[in-house]
Design a protein around this motif. Structure first.
Motif, PDB file in Angstrom:
ATOM      1  N   GLU A   7     114.068 -28.261  55.151  1.00 41.47           N
ATOM      2  CA  GLU A   7     113.308 -27.084  54.759  1.00 41.47           C
ATOM      3  C   GLU A   7     114.124 -26.241  53.783  1.00 41.47           C
ATOM      4  N   PRO A   8     113.449 -25.652  52.788  1.00 38.73           N
ATOM      5  CA  PRO A   8     114.196 -24.863  51.798  1.00 38.73           C
ATOM      6  C   PRO A   8     114.728 -23.564  52.391  1.00 38.73           C
ATOM      7  N   SER A   9     115.878 -23.192  51.983  1.00 41.03           N
ATOM      8  CA  SER A   9     116.419 -21.891  52.358  1.00 41.03           C
ATOM      9  C   SER A   9     116.112 -20.922  51.228  1.00 41.03           C
ATOM     10  N   LEU A  10     116.403 -19.658  51.428  1.00 38.11           N
ATOM     11  CA  LEU A  10     116.115 -18.668  50.390  1.00 38.11           C
ATOM     12  C   LEU A  10     116.876 -18.954  49.101  1.00 38.11           C
ATOM     13  N   ASP A  11     118.069 -19.476  49.202  1.00 34.84           N
ATOM     14  CA  ASP A  11     118.861 -19.764  48.001  1.00 34.84           C
ATOM     15  C   ASP A  11     118.256 -20.887  47.169  1.00 34.84           C
ATOM     16  N   LYS A  12     117.485 -21.781  47.803  1.00 36.50           N
ATOM     17  CA  LYS A  12     116.899 -22.910  47.082  1.00 36.50           C
ATOM     18  C   LYS A  12     115.558 -22.556  46.437  1.00 36.50           C
ATOM     19  N   ILE A  13     114.963 -21.449  46.805  1.00 37.43           N
ATOM     20  CA  ILE A  13     113.684 -21.045  46.232  1.00 37.43           C
ATOM     21  C   ILE A  13     113.928 -20.494  44.821  1.00 37.43           C
ATOM     22  N   ASP A  14     113.046 -20.883  43.893  1.00 39.02           N
ATOM     23  CA  ASP A  14     113.224 -20.507  42.485  1.00 39.02           C
ATOM     24  C   ASP A  14     113.159 -19.007  42.249  1.00 39.02           C
ATOM     25  N   ASP A  15     112.349 -18.293  43.025  1.00 37.21           N
ATOM     26  CA  ASP A  15     112.109 -16.874  42.763  1.00 37.21           C
ATOM     27  C   ASP A  15     112.989 -15.938  43.575  1.00 37.21           C
ATOM     28  N   TYR A  16     114.014 -16.428  44.181  1.00 37.97           N
ATOM     29  CA  TYR A  16     114.848 -15.595  45.042  1.00 37.97           C
ATOM     30  C   TYR A  16     116.032 -15.034  44.273  1.00 37.97           C
ATOM     31  N   ASN A  17     116.398 -13.796  44.604  1.00 41.80           N
ATOM     32  CA  ASN A  17     117.614 -13.167  44.090  1.00 41.80           C
ATOM     33  C   ASN A  17     117.595 -13.017  42.566  1.00 41.80           C
ATOM     34  N   ASN A  18     116.521 -12.416  42.052  1.00 39.89           N
ATOM     35  CA  ASN A  18     116.357 -12.122  40.618  1.00 39.89           C
ATOM     36  C   ASN A  18     116.379 -13.366  39.745  1.00 39.89           C
ATOM     37  N   LYS A  19     115.906 -14.493  40.256  1.00 42.82           N
ATOM     38  CA  LYS A  19     115.847 -15.718  39.471  1.00 42.82           C
ATOM     39  C   LYS A  19     114.420 -16.020  39.015  1.00 42.82           C
ATOM     40  N   GLU A  20     113.480 -15.082  39.205  1.00 40.96           N
ATOM     41  CA  GLU A  20     112.092 -15.356  38.848  1.00 40.96           C
ATOM     42  C   GLU A  20     111.954 -15.465  37.335  1.00 40.96           C
ATOM     43  N   SER A  21     110.964 -16.250  36.934  1.00 36.42           N
ATOM     44  CA  SER A  21     110.747 -16.437  35.504  1.00 36.42           C
ATOM     45  C   SER A  21     110.084 -15.193  34.919  1.00 36.42           C
ATOM     46  N   LYS A  22     110.266 -15.007  33.646  1.00 33.45           N
ATOM     47  CA  LYS A  22     109.676 -13.851  32.962  1.00 33.45           C
ATOM     48  C   LYS A  22     108.145 -13.960  32.965  1.00 33.45           C
ATOM     49  N   GLU A  23     107.627 -15.184  32.914  1.00 36.25           N
ATOM     50  CA  GLU A  23     106.179 -15.375  32.912  1.00 36.25           C
ATOM     51  C   GLU A  23     105.567 -14.951  34.250  1.00 36.25           C
ATOM     52  N   LYS A  24     106.201 -15.300  35.363  1.00 36.44           N
ATOM     53  CA  LYS A  24     105.706 -14.879  36.674  1.00 36.44           C
ATOM     54  C   LYS A  24     105.808 -13.366  36.819  1.00 36.44           C
ATOM     55  N   ASN A  25     106.881 -12.797  36.343  1.00 36.91           N
ATOM     56  CA  ASN A  25     107.070 -11.349  36.421  1.00 36.91           C
ATOM     57  C   ASN A  25     105.984 -10.627  35.623  1.00 36.91           C
ATOM     58  N   LYS A  26     105.687 -11.135  34.440  1.00 46.48           N
ATOM     59  CA  LYS A  26     104.661 -10.538  33.588  1.00 46.48           C
ATOM     60  C   LYS A  26     103.280 -10.688  34.228  1.00 46.48           C
ATOM     61  N   THR A  27     103.015 -11.844  34.837  1.00 45.99           N
ATOM     62  CA  THR A  27     101.731 -12.078  35.483  1.00 45.99           C
ATOM     63  C   THR A  27     101.513 -11.116  36.642  1.00 45.99           C
ATOM     64  N   ILE A  28     102.525 -10.916  37.450  1.00 42.67           N
ATOM     65  CA  ILE A  28     102.415  -9.992  38.581  1.00 42.67           C
ATOM     66  C   ILE A  28     102.152  -8.576  38.091  1.00 42.67           C
ATOM     67  N   LYS A  29     102.862  -8.156  37.053  1.00 44.35           N
ATOM     68  CA  LYS A  29     102.651  -6.815  36.503  1.00 44.35           C
ATOM     69  C   LYS A  29     101.235  -6.651  35.968  1.00 44.35           C
ATOM     70  N   LEU A  30     100.710  -7.686  35.295  1.00 47.02           N
ATOM     71  CA  LEU A  30      99.350  -7.610  34.761  1.00 47.02           C
ATOM     72  C   LEU A  30      98.306  -7.570  35.877  1.00 47.02           C
ATOM     73  N   VAL A  31      98.532  -8.317  36.948  1.00 43.86           N
ATOM     74  CA  VAL A  31      97.591  -8.309  38.071  1.00 43.86           C
ATOM     75  C   VAL A  31      97.577  -6.935  38.733  1.00 43.86           C
ATOM     76  N   VAL A  32      98.746  -6.364  38.967  1.00 47.97           N
ATOM     77  CA  VAL A  32      98.820  -5.041  39.591  1.00 47.97           C
ATOM     78  C   VAL A  32      98.180  -3.991  38.684  1.00 47.97           C
ATOM     79  N   LEU A  33      98.464  -4.051  37.407  1.00 52.16           N
ATOM     80  CA  LEU A  33      97.869  -3.111  36.451  1.00 52.16           C
ATOM     81  C   LEU A  33      96.347  -3.271  36.410  1.00 52.16           C
TER      82      LEU A  33
END
Length: 69
Positions: A7-33
């Protein structure tokens, strides 16, 4: 028991610890907006179109009698 070790740990997840992609970050901001904008439009329409009448009753049955007896 070996399945639990795969099972993946938090360190193995792509979006953990400020490792998220800029595209995902932008998508989340657009959805919230978008949700905030839709909510503001809904609240404005509800405020603008809500017409509450203070009159209770009809001409045959006038409703509350406010005269003193």
């Amino acid at each position: 028991m070996s399945k639990l070790n795969n099972e993946p740990s938090l360190d193995k997840i792509d979006d953990y610890n400020n490792k998220e992609s800029k595209e995902k970050n932008k998508t989340i901001k657009l959805v919230v907006l978008g949700i905030l904008i839709v909510g503001a439009i809904y609240a404005g329409a509800k405020y603008y179109f809500s017409d509450v009448s203070d009159y209770i009753g009809t001409s045959e049955n006038p409703g509350i009698d406010t005269t003193k007896r």
